[in-house]
Write a protein that holds these residues in place. Structure first.
Motif, PDB file in Angstrom:
ATOM      1  N   ILE A 455      50.434 -54.921  23.830  1.00 24.26           N
ATOM      2  CA  ILE A 455      49.599 -53.768  23.502  1.00 24.26           C
ATOM      3  C   ILE A 455      49.820 -52.651  24.517  1.00 24.26           C
ATOM      4  CG2 ILE A 455      47.209 -52.983  23.266  1.00 24.26           C
ATOM      5  CD1 ILE A 455      46.431 -55.734  22.360  1.00 24.26           C
ATOM      6  N   SER A 456      49.764 -51.406  24.043  1.00 22.54           N
ATOM      7  CA  SER A 456      49.798 -50.233  24.921  1.00 22.54           C
ATOM      8  C   SER A 456      48.401 -49.638  25.033  1.00 22.54           C
ATOM      9  CB  SER A 456      50.776 -49.192  24.387  1.00 22.54           C
ATOM     10  OG  SER A 456      52.098 -49.684  24.418  1.00 22.54           O
ATOM     11  N   VAL A 457      48.214 -48.799  26.042  1.00 26.47           N
ATOM     12  CA  VAL A 457      46.881 -48.270  26.352  1.00 26.47           C
ATOM     13  C   VAL A 457      46.509 -47.098  25.463  1.00 26.47           C
ATOM     14  CG1 VAL A 457      45.491 -47.102  28.122  1.00 26.47           C
ATOM     15  CG2 VAL A 457      46.979 -49.004  28.758  1.00 26.47           C
ATOM     16  N   ARG A 458      47.427 -46.156  25.283  1.00 30.88           N
ATOM     17  CA  ARG A 458      47.048 -44.867  24.700  1.00 30.88           C
ATOM     18  C   ARG A 458      48.087 -44.314  23.746  1.00 30.88           C
ATOM     19  NH1 ARG A 458      50.144 -40.540  25.222  1.00 30.88           N
ATOM     20  NH2 ARG A 458      49.876 -40.032  27.426  1.00 30.88           N
ATOM     21  N   PHE A 459      47.589 -43.640  22.691  1.00 30.44           N
ATOM     22  CA  PHE A 459      48.423 -42.874  21.761  1.00 30.44           C
ATOM     23  C   PHE A 459      47.900 -41.448  21.730  1.00 30.44           C
ATOM     24  CE2 PHE A 459      49.227 -40.861  17.728  1.00 30.44           C
ATOM     25  CZ  PHE A 459      50.513 -41.250  17.374  1.00 30.44           C
ATOM     26  N   ARG A 460      48.827 -40.481  21.831  1.00 27.82           N
ATOM     27  CA  ARG A 460      48.464 -39.088  21.621  1.00 27.82           C
ATOM     28  C   ARG A 460      49.712 -38.302  21.248  1.00 27.82           C
ATOM     29  NH1 ARG A 460      47.745 -33.961  24.254  1.00 27.82           N
ATOM     30  NH2 ARG A 460      46.045 -32.863  23.203  1.00 27.82           N
ATOM     31  N   GLU A 461      49.621 -37.556  20.145  1.00 24.30           N
ATOM     32  CA  GLU A 461      50.707 -36.685  19.680  1.00 24.30           C
ATOM     33  C   GLU A 461      52.038 -37.429  19.624  1.00 24.30           C
ATOM     34  OE1 GLU A 461      50.707 -33.176  22.098  1.00 24.30           O
ATOM     35  OE2 GLU A 461      48.915 -32.345  21.130  1.00 24.30           O
ATOM     36  N   GLY A 462      51.999 -38.624  19.087  1.00 25.12           N
ATOM     37  CA  GLY A 462      53.214 -39.406  18.922  1.00 25.12           C
ATOM     38  C   GLY A 462      53.683 -40.131  20.161  1.00 25.12           C
ATOM     39  N   SER A 463      53.016 -39.908  21.288  1.00 21.71           N
ATOM     40  CA  SER A 463      53.410 -40.530  22.554  1.00 21.71           C
ATOM     41  C   SER A 463      52.526 -41.734  22.843  1.00 21.71           C
ATOM     42  CB  SER A 463      53.289 -39.512  23.692  1.00 21.71           C
ATOM     43  OG  SER A 463      53.404 -40.127  24.954  1.00 21.71           O
TER      44      SER A 463
END
Length: 681
Positions: A455-463
């Motif tokens: 799992i990753s921590v954060r998504f924003r604007e495709g990143s």
């Protein structure tokens, strides 16, 4: 003097809204990482670390006073390597240095200011610091000058101090844990502490400032159920109703603010956080399940309307927060003058509205009014006239300069909101809640979890960034368990089991018990914390424990049960110090200390599914796990849950297998018998 130069620094390349807010500071900011550390080593400079988040009021104040200031920037750029961290993207970094600040100063909060060696070992800690000294606070300019001079003249002293502080904290954090067995005394002690600190007039515990702390209320609801203790339920109801009546609830736009600055819940710190609203929806829904009080349902509906309207991405994820400030003023977006109300609503409706929401000419917040129901004894009654006027005033408010929104999508906080939507669907049956939860699950699965279940921590604007922390795994597994309980769709349970196993692989301390915050594949910080305290959010360790118990009981997996038991003894050692500080962990202990039930329902072509739904979905049934499987799916489900393979239909009817406290009854086909067993709680 403030720098108005539009030349950006490195923060311009980041996606975090908080880091981007500092992109045009004259300070030469670095993101957390090797580039900054190497530069500090090479140039022999201390590191100035500033941690905050985008909707933090005092972070804004310090930014405007100091980080936009040429004089401060010159001092930092000449003598320090400056690092800016978004605490919500790097909760591990924040946890480590917040612990440092609390141990060094006795206090913590944001903005968090740390000065440390190039090896990231801290020797100075503070929260907000004004540019120039005021009252009993030294100014930032003075502090920077003192540190810079000392570093140039005798850096060894600061380095030694950093080493000593780091070793002391590591020794305290990496202690051997006692394997204590849980007892009900811990449960009773926590409840007793809440009784002693309960505010009879306005609810909650202690005086101002008042935070919702939903974990405390969840614990007390379970205490009420287990001990048949009306006092515990009263404390919850008084708190929920007082919060709703105060200004911490946005009466025209809905949703709860982060905390109240006073004991009445009147004047909030106006930022709205996703995690507060998620947890309060859960508590209010559980309170409705117990009391069937429609007020709680109404608040849930309004709060989830706010989330769907203002905090949900088109692709399904949930945003993190809304700011308290607009036009440089805290709360300006939310407050009204008396004449403004009359102008918008007219004389007749305006006066009705004014009386309803306790609006005065003098105001209750810097000459303006926070809407509230503190003097309205009919607050619990539905008022269609007020509802229509609320909409009119809300539409007027929308024309104001909009609040900043932190639109990053955090896995951990999304997990909580998915759990809230799932429970609301389970209880109230509104399909839009299920659709919102499913869409968010799909978003996280597609964007924040890779093919290896990492799992990753954060998504924003495709990143997408960040190796997931314990919270990301624990909170998301929690949401999947709730999705299963709301739908009995095995895909959610199967997914929860897989991600829970990955969490154990990455974070579990097999020697002492407990889960580390950072995975064994993550970045090495000065130490790896085990967060246990249940504050504004429950700790990852507490949530993980609750997940472990539920999954162990529902799957019958011996390995999971062994991890769960060791986790309970680890938590018991921590809880014993101050039980009221670990209320979500205490919920796990309740699974061990009070009667439990395990229900396996084998469906004959979905026959009886509606009946079992009606029994389990609207009532507050705790310490009970439910596994519902279609007879035709037994083989497939048995690949994950082995014991289920041998279960049969009795007389070709939907059959219930019920175990209580490790004793199992004969198979039952009469739904009324199941109801009797569940009602025996």
């Amino acid at each position: 003097m403030t720098n108005n130069n539009a030349v950006p620094n490195r923060m311009i390349y980041e996606k975090s809204p908080y880091l981007l807010q500092h992109a045009y500071n004259p300070v030469d900011w670095f993101p957390w990482g090797e580039e900054a550390f190497s530069k500090a080593e090479k140039e022999d400079k201390p590191i100035f670390l500033s941690i905050g988040y985008s909707t933090c009021h005092w972070c804004h104040v310090m930014a405007h006073e100091s980080f936009e200031d040429d004089e401060i920037a010159e001092e930092l750029n000449n003598n320090f390597i400056s690092i800016k961290v978004d605490r919500e993207e790097r909760p591990d970094v924040d946890a480590v240095y917040m612990n440092v600040a609390q141990r060094m100063t006795g206090a913590g909060g944001w903005p968090l200011t740390i000065i440390m060696t190039p090896k990231q070992k801290p020797f100075f800690a503070a929260t907000y610091i004004p540019k120039i000294a005021r009252y009993n606070m030294k100014g930032l300019l003075e502090i920077l000058d003192i540190v810079a001079t000392k570093w140039k003249n005798n850096s060894d002293e600061l380095i030694n101090s950093g080493n000593q502080i780091t070793e002391l904290i590591k020794s305290q954090e990496e202690k051997e844990y006692r394997e204590l067995m849980p007892t009900k005394e811990l449960i009773f002690d926590a409840k007793s502490i809440f009784v002693q600190n309960f505010d009879e007039e306005y609810g909650s515990f202690g005086s101002s400032p008042k935070f919702p702390q939903p974990s405390n209320l969840m614990f007390l609801l379970r205490y009420y159920k287990m001990e048949n203790d009306d006092e515990a339920l009263y404390m919850v109801e008084k708190t929920l109703e007082s919060m709703y009546r105060g200004g911490i609830f946005d009466h025209i736009g809905y949703g709860f603010s982060r905390y109240s600055t006073d004991d009445k819940w009147l004047v909030p710190h106006f930022e709205k956080m996703l995690y507060d609203n998620a947890q309060l929806v859960i508590v209010l829904t559980e309170a409705f399940q117990i009391t069937k009080n429609d007020l709680y349902k109404d608040i849930v509906v309004k709060t989830l309307d706010y989330i769907l309207r203002e905090m949900t991405d088109d692709n399904g994820g949930f945003y993190s927060a809304q700011d308290a400030d607009s036009e440089g003023e805290e709360g300006k977006y939310y407050v009204f003058t008396l004449t403004e109300i009359i102008d918008v609503l007219g004389e007749v409706d305006g006066k009705y509205f004014i009386n309803y929401y306790n609006i005065t000419k003098e105001g209750n917040f810097e000459g303006k009014n926070i809407l509230n129901l503190l003097n309205n004894e009919d607050y619990y009654k539905k008022d269609d006239r007020i509802e229509s006027l609320n909409i009119k005033l809300y539409d007027y408010r929308l024309k104001r300069i909009k609040l900043h929104k932190d639109d990053k999508i955090l896995t951990s906080w999304n997990g909580m909101m998915i759990a809230a939507f799932a429970l609301a669907y389970k209880t109230f049956g509104d399909l839009k809640y299920l659709k919102a939860a499913e869409k968010a699950v799909n978003f996280i699965d597609e964007n924040l979890i890779d093919e290896n279940n990492k799992i990753s921590v954060r998504f924003r604007e495709g990143s997408v960034i960040g190796n997931g922390t314990l919270d990301d795994y624990a909170f998301y597994v929690w949401s999947l368990i709730e999705m299963y309980n709301a739908t009995y769709n095995f895909k959610f349970l199967s997914r929860a089991i897989k991600l829970n196993n990955k969490m154990i692989d990455l974070f579990w301390d097999s020697k002492n018990g407990g889960f580390y915050m950072t995975s064994n594949e993550g970045e090495s910080l000065i130490y790896n914390p085990k967060e246990v305290y249940d504050g504004a959010l429950p700790s990852g360790n507490s949530v993980a424990s609750n997940n472990l118990i539920r999954l162990a009981k529902i799957t019958g997996n011996i390995g999971l049960e062994e991890v769960s038991n060791k986790q309970i003894t680890f938590l018991t050692d921590m809880i014993s110090e101050y039980p009221a500080g670990y209320t979500f962990a205490l919920i796990s202990l309740m699974y061990e200390l009070y009667p439990t039930k395990e229900i396996v329902c084998i469906l004959n072509n979905n026959e009886g599914l509606e009946d079992i739904n009606n029994i389990l979905k609207t009532n507050f049934i705790i310490n009970t796990t439910v596994l519902v499987v279609n007879y035709d799916d037994l083989k497939e489900v048995g690949n994950t849950i082995e014991f289920i393979k041998d279960y049969k239909l009795k007389n070709n009817k939907t059959t219930f297998y019920i175990c209580e406290n490790k004793e199992c009854s004969l198979p039952i086909t009469d739904i009324n018998e199941v109801v009797k067993i569940l009602d025996s709680d």
